[in-house]
Design a protein around this motif. Sequence first.
Motif, PDB file in Angstrom:
ATOM      1  N   ARG A 229     -26.054 -42.995  91.740  1.00 19.24           N
ATOM      2  CA  ARG A 229     -24.605 -43.102  91.872  1.00 19.24           C
ATOM      3  C   ARG A 229     -24.205 -44.043  93.012  1.00 19.24           C
ATOM      4  O   ARG A 229     -23.143 -44.649  92.989  1.00 19.24           O
ATOM      5  CB  ARG A 229     -24.002 -41.716  92.118  1.00 19.24           C
ATOM      6  CG  ARG A 229     -22.487 -41.686  91.968  1.00 19.24           C
ATOM      7  CD  ARG A 229     -21.838 -40.387  92.511  1.00 19.24           C
ATOM      8  NE  ARG A 229     -22.569 -39.179  92.241  1.00 19.24           N
ATOM      9  CZ  ARG A 229     -22.187 -38.253  91.353  1.00 19.24           C
ATOM     10  NH1 ARG A 229     -21.078 -38.417  90.642  1.00 19.24           N
ATOM     11  NH2 ARG A 229     -22.895 -37.163  91.202  1.00 19.24           N
ATOM     12  N   ALA A 231     -23.938 -42.835  96.127  1.00 16.95           N
ATOM     13  CA  ALA A 231     -23.145 -42.017  97.039  1.00 16.95           C
ATOM     14  C   ALA A 231     -24.008 -40.849  97.516  1.00 16.95           C
ATOM     15  O   ALA A 231     -23.814 -39.708  97.078  1.00 16.95           O
ATOM     16  CB  ALA A 231     -21.887 -41.502  96.332  1.00 16.95           C
ATOM     17  N   HIS A 284     -18.266 -41.481  87.446  1.00 17.67           N
ATOM     18  CA  HIS A 284     -17.951 -40.123  87.890  1.00 17.67           C
ATOM     19  C   HIS A 284     -18.352 -39.918  89.346  1.00 17.67           C
ATOM     20  O   HIS A 284     -19.463 -40.248  89.733  1.00 17.67           O
ATOM     21  CB  HIS A 284     -18.677 -39.097  87.015  1.00 17.67           C
ATOM     22  CG  HIS A 284     -18.303 -39.194  85.570  1.00 17.67           C
ATOM     23  ND1 HIS A 284     -17.131 -38.665  85.064  1.00 17.67           N
ATOM     24  CD2 HIS A 284     -18.924 -39.784  84.525  1.00 17.67           C
ATOM     25  CE1 HIS A 284     -17.064 -38.901  83.763  1.00 17.67           C
ATOM     26  NE2 HIS A 284     -18.131 -39.580  83.411  1.00 17.67           N
ATOM     27  N   ASP A 285     -17.437 -39.332  90.141  1.00 12.69           N
ATOM     28  CA  ASP A 285     -17.815 -39.011  91.523  1.00 12.69           C
ATOM     29  C   ASP A 285     -18.401 -37.597  91.583  1.00 12.69           C
ATOM     30  O   ASP A 285     -18.401 -36.862  90.584  1.00 12.69           O
ATOM     31  CB  ASP A 285     -16.648 -39.223  92.496  1.00 12.69           C
ATOM     32  CG  ASP A 285     -15.504 -38.236  92.264  1.00 12.69           C
ATOM     33  OD1 ASP A 285     -15.716 -37.204  91.582  1.00 12.69           O
ATOM     34  OD2 ASP A 285     -14.400 -38.507  92.766  1.00 12.69           O
TER      35      ASP A 285
END
Lengths: 304, 304
Positions: A229, A231, A284-285
């Motif tokens: 991701r 993140a 998507h977070d």
Amino acid sequence: MRRVLVTGATGFVGRAVLDALARDDVEVVALSRRPRPAAGAMLRWRAVDMLDAPALRGAVAAAACDTCIHLAWDVGPGYWTSAANLDWLAAGATLLRAFREAGGTRFVGAGTCAEHDWTGIGAAPVREDAPRRPATLYGAAKGALWDVAAAYAAETGMEATWGVVFHAIGPGERAGRLLPSIVAALDAGQEARCTAGTQVQDPIDVRDLGAAFARLAASPLQGRVNLGRGAPASVAEIARRVAARCGRPELLRLGALPARAGEPARLVPALARMRGELGFAPRHDLEDSIAAAIDWQRAQGADR
Amino acid sequence: MRRVLVTGATGFVGRAVLDALARDDVEVVALSRRPRPAAGAMLRWRAVDMLDAPALRGAVAAAACDTCIHLAWDVGPGYWTSAANLDWLAAGATLLRAFREAGGTRFVGAGTCAEHDWTGIGAAPVREDAPRRPATLYGAAKGALWDVAAAYAAETGMEATWGVVFHAIGPGERAGRLLPSIVAALDAGQEARCTAGTQVQDPIDVRDLGAAFARLAASPLQGRVNLGRGAPASVAEIARRVAARCGRPELLRLGALPARAGEPARLVPALARMRGELGFAPRHDLEDSIAAAIDWQRAQGADR
């Protein structure tokens, strides 16, 4: 029109791949021991036990696909050390040959961060060309399959790429894994006992992972491509967010279980290839992944 | 008494291994598609097609051996790039699990110099820990099998070792390989057309190779162990000796064929582990290997 063979199509990642492929203009043949009702005109299921080599060869020949997304593997409890890893290596080798000899031109497989040498991992993100020296049979068998896939592809003019999954999160994870077990405990009003969770990971949403594999299947990219991701977060932070979202943060017990030996303090993928060469950006977070995972799990419970 | 399972027992190396084991106090079960008459009370043949996984599992379970010497592989013409390498990787993975689950405690396999990264090889002998990055499917599949054998052994408490063969020479080599084709041509009064043969190798006598695998089976040594004679020679020198021994040195045409691309100028094994830790010293010199190979080949011709 491209025809894409998908193995492991009923699994956590496989279902997300089918969803992503349904948005592309491709025909899909999904192999599974437990076929599901066809989801549309572009998707056919074919029942096969992939560990039965002659049956696998027959199914792959009949499917006559140009692209293969190979996800099938035993990742049930104990999969890091299970002898089933040997069976899935054998099945993968059989699949490679059958797929190529049926006219296949592009092979996409699923790799793992466990292929890399964890003892040498520092704070920096792990690049695709980082040393590979698996500490587990799972990592060794996955790495072995990639080695022969790359060599076989090079010698036959087939394309081969390996989407390397570090960690995944989101709707559809099997019971017993971290997020589902926290949700199950908290929803039952029980304590969720976890490790301290200081290790930092970069779990990609499984829906993004499905889209990334569909993108890999459509692209001409070859070699290993890390998927993540971008993140990073500690496991403790993820667990706290899950507990908060469940509405029972007071039941989370971080540090109640001993840490798993040998896990690096920080194990996150370098994503330059995914972003630059594959041109893929996850949508998507983490909060979204957690919410969707909890919703999915509660809906499953309601179905029973 | 130890019970040793031998796969590939009818092959070039396999026959030499059976001869060596016949001098040890062990029971031997030899797997083959084409069983031979039992050579003695201590040797039993069991007919099985190793590429038939259920049949292989059944044969290995019935053999109930504590030690396995796994030599079976397709090394017929074109084996460097043949898709059969994938089948033999699958068979090896199936064998590993079946052998361990039948009570096996020591696995000995045959590796190859083709597992190593040939682009980085200089004049120094290649050590067991030299980088492995195969340029061929054969090297990749062999390396893949060793990777999972080592990981599976580590996780189950089994011992695993890998006798790494660089080059072999001596009685029993199949038609079409260098020495037999020179002998066949010269004995027919025809020219033997060869490459320039400037590359230096260290071919071990196959009878010593058989003894080395028998020693590996009896020793507690683990990991990769290079096998060689410790007397490097150029391919041209070997060819000249073969031609001289055949009595037709004038028919040898070195340089008549182009060199094979990608072969290192010098590809010889470092033998410190073999000599020091395994305590093994080859007995046959190159002249002896050549003489025995020619005698064997001429006897074969006389049998026909």
